[in-house]
Design a protein around this motif. Structure first.
Motif, mmCIF file in Angstrom:
data_model
loop_
_atom_site.group_PDB
_atom_site.id
_atom_site.type_symbol
_atom_site.label_atom_id
_atom_site.label_comp_id
_atom_site.label_asym_id
_atom_site.label_seq_id
_atom_site.Cartn_x
_atom_site.Cartn_y
_atom_site.Cartn_z
ATOM 1 N N VAL A 281 10.393 -8.029 6.836
ATOM 2 C CA VAL A 281 11.614 -7.565 7.500
ATOM 3 C C VAL A 281 11.258 -6.349 8.344
ATOM 4 O O VAL A 281 10.513 -5.466 7.905
ATOM 5 C CB VAL A 281 12.739 -7.237 6.485
ATOM 6 N N ILE A 282 11.766 -6.335 9.567
ATOM 7 C CA ILE A 282 11.553 -5.210 10.482
ATOM 8 C C ILE A 282 12.922 -4.770 10.990
ATOM 9 O O ILE A 282 13.635 -5.539 11.632
ATOM 10 C CB ILE A 282 10.652 -5.594 11.668
ATOM 11 N N VAL A 283 13.298 -3.530 10.656
ATOM 12 C CA VAL A 283 14.557 -2.951 11.115
ATOM 13 C C VAL A 283 14.251 -1.992 12.257
ATOM 14 O O VAL A 283 13.351 -1.152 12.149
ATOM 15 C CB VAL A 283 15.280 -2.213 9.969
ATOM 16 N N CYS A 320 9.661 -13.739 9.639
ATOM 17 C CA CYS A 320 10.101 -12.345 9.510
ATOM 18 C C CYS A 320 11.551 -12.207 9.981
ATOM 19 O O CYS A 320 11.954 -12.778 10.992
ATOM 20 C CB CYS A 320 9.197 -11.437 10.333
ATOM 21 N N LEU A 321 12.323 -11.433 9.237
ATOM 22 C CA LEU A 321 13.700 -11.120 9.622
ATOM 23 C C LEU A 321 13.682 -9.833 10.445
ATOM 24 O O LEU A 321 13.223 -8.795 9.981
ATOM 25 C CB LEU A 321 14.573 -10.938 8.374
ATOM 26 N N GLY A 433 8.970 -8.344 -0.667
ATOM 27 C CA GLY A 433 8.473 -8.466 0.701
ATOM 28 C C GLY A 433 8.131 -7.114 1.305
ATOM 29 O O GLY A 433 8.642 -6.071 0.880
ATOM 30 N N GLU A 434 7.245 -7.132 2.294
ATOM 31 C CA GLU A 434 6.863 -5.899 2.987
ATOM 32 C C GLU A 434 7.950 -5.547 4.003
ATOM 33 O O GLU A 434 8.395 -6.394 4.779
ATOM 34 C CB GLU A 434 5.521 -6.092 3.706
ATOM 35 N N CYS A 435 8.367 -4.267 3.992
ATOM 36 C CA CYS A 435 9.484 -3.822 4.838
ATOM 37 C C CYS A 435 9.031 -2.712 5.780
ATOM 38 O O CYS A 435 8.328 -1.786 5.375
ATOM 39 C CB CYS A 435 10.636 -3.328 3.973
ATOM 40 N N LEU A 436 9.476 -2.782 7.021
ATOM 41 C CA LEU A 436 9.107 -1.804 8.048
ATOM 42 C C LEU A 436 10.357 -1.368 8.800
ATOM 43 O O LEU A 436 11.190 -2.204 9.164
ATOM 44 C CB LEU A 436 8.106 -2.426 9.023
#
Length: 470
Positions: A281-283, A320-321, A433-436
């Motif tokens: 996930v990438i915000v 990826c979201l 999950g890996e979050c950025l």
């Protein structure tokens, strides 16, 4: 948990509770018994200091504030756990930003707007009790914004009303009558005198390091020294279960456990890429260009072309979201949906809305205000090019993301302090999950954060220290 209530329209969030559930705890010995010599092995705190210098040079360095003693004698020393909580008054939004008189004026304006659909409309404007009429020519952007508001107004009003009512019933929100007897003193917002974005500019003049040497830096108790190049050219990780602090140009910042960050601007993102890590996930909270930002010169902004150059495709895992915060300008919404996401091979799957309310459940701005709206948008998308390969190679099922979900919360008084998304997104990304977060201004456990102000809201002055013996 930051989610107070979850209903079919969306979520009612408690942003303050989310911050304070983080274990902001420092383990340290009190004065005077350990002032001379504190055993490094007994501390769960790294306090790294950057000397305040007029220009960056090779001599400036981070120096640990503790030193290993010759004799490890702790018999008479008591360990103190110093806990920090975020300043609750920074979320004390008890009344709307606009008065009821102006609210009435906005309603009158809305009624007049509904009478005609031509470009020119009559709007009644009140000045010091007097009224005058003027003919206003709306530009295409304003007309588009009105049409967009007309489409989503009902779901914003109905959905948020359900969540607000639930909050009032449970006692999380309080009616205005319950707060009348409370005297609220003016809140003085802390000033971060360490301009992080300017430091990032200065860091560009540092001697460049070999990219092969740019490894992730883990803050450990036995680190002897860390140069300023390490901070500005590497991802810094606090892998411990305890909070650590960094003192940067005389200002102290709290680093929550299990968090990592890169302090840099868009021209120095290569440490993120060099780590070869991809994210589920990438915000993204881009500094959008607008007239008020240009006038105030409060912070820099990026052009659409610069935003498109962010290397999201290289950072994104299969399926990826991608979540992008968007202002209410239709120009920005169209850009994300029609240009930005397609350029990244991201398919738009949903549009959500953050609705800002007071602690009594009122909108912070009138819903039909012709100027500021009490909501902002989020555009959610999936990286589809990689997702197709993943789905063909494994039995992977994605939970469909519903459209027009609402995130309702009392906003922080600090500009651009967005509500946390970790708990509302957890059902749509794989566990662990890996979050950025890109263009972040604060850190979160389990997330990697990047931006030229990435430590801004970790400033010690935004927190209150509570001491207790262990």
């Amino acid at each position: 948990m930051s989610v107070v209530h979850e209903l079919s329209p969306g979520w009612l969030l408690d942003h303050l509770a989310f911050i304070n559930k983080i274990s902001y705890e420092l383990h340290q010995h009190p004065e005077p018994c350990c002032s001379e010599s504190q055993p490094a092995s007994s501390l769960h705190l790294d306090s790294l200091h950057l000397d305040s210098v007029s220009s960056f040079g090779a001599s400036a360095a981070f120096v640990p504030s503790t030193s290993k003693p010759e004799n490890d004698d702790r018999g008479n020393c008591e360990m103190f756990i110093q806990k920090y909580v975020f300043r609750s008054e920074l979320f004390d939004v008890s009344k709307p930003y606009i008065t009821s008189a102006i609210h009435k004026e906005c309603q009158e304006s809305k009624e007049k707007e509904d009478l005609v659909n031509d470009v020119k409309k009559e709007i009644s404007i009140s000045f010091n009790g007097k009224k005058r009429k003027r003919c206003v020519a709306f530009n295409q952007g304003e007309l588009d914004a009105m049409e967009y508001h007309r489409k989503i107004r009902g779901l914003i009003l109905d959905g948020s009303s359900q969540l607000i009512q639930e909050g009032l019933t449970s006692g999380f929100l309080h009616s205005c009558s319950e707060k009348r007897n409370k005297c609220s003193e003016p809140i003085t917002l802390p000033l971060d005198t360490c301009n992080l974005s300017e430091l990032c500019e200065m860091a560009k003049h540092l001697p460049s390091l070999n990219e092969m040497e740019l490894q992730t830096l883990q803050l450990m108790e036995d680190d002897a020294s860390v140069t300023e190049q390490d901070l500005f050219s590497r991802i810094v990780e606090n892998t411990s279960s305890f909070t650590k602090t960094i003192t940067l140009m005389g200002q102290k910042y709290l680093l929550p456990p299990k968090s990592s960050f890169l302090l840099s601007d868009i021209s120095c993102m290569h440490p993120l890429l060099n780590c070869k890590k991809i994210y589920d996930v990438i915000v993204i909270d881009p500094p959008w260009q607008n007239k008020s930002v240009k006038r105030s010169n409060r912070y820099s902004y990026l052009s659409p072309l610069q935003i498109k150059q962010i290397p999201v495709p290289k950072l994104a895992a299969p399926s990826c979201l991608v979540v992008t915060w968007v202002t209410n300008r239709q120009k920005h919404l169209r850009f994300v949906k029609e240009e930005l996401y397609p350029s990244w091979s991201v398919e738009v799957v949903a549009e959500w809305h953050w609705v800002k309310i007071t602690s009594s459940g009122e909108f912070v701005f009138p819903l039909d205000s012709p100027h500021k709206k009490p909501y902002e948008g989020l555009i959610l998308g999936r990286v589809r090019e990689k997702a197709a390969l993943l789905l063909r190679s494994a039995d992977v099922r994605e939970l469909p993301i519903p459209d027009h979900k609402l995130i309702v919360s009392v906003p922080c008084m600090l500009h651009s302090h967005k509500p946390p998304l970790a708990e509302v997104l957890k059902d749509y990304i794989k566990p662990e999950g890996e979050c950025l977060e890109l263009f972040a201004r604060n850190l979160q456990p389990g997330w990697t954060s990047w931006g030229n102000e990435v430590l801004k809201f970790q400033h010690m002055d935004y927190f209150v220290a509570l001491k207790s013996k262990s």
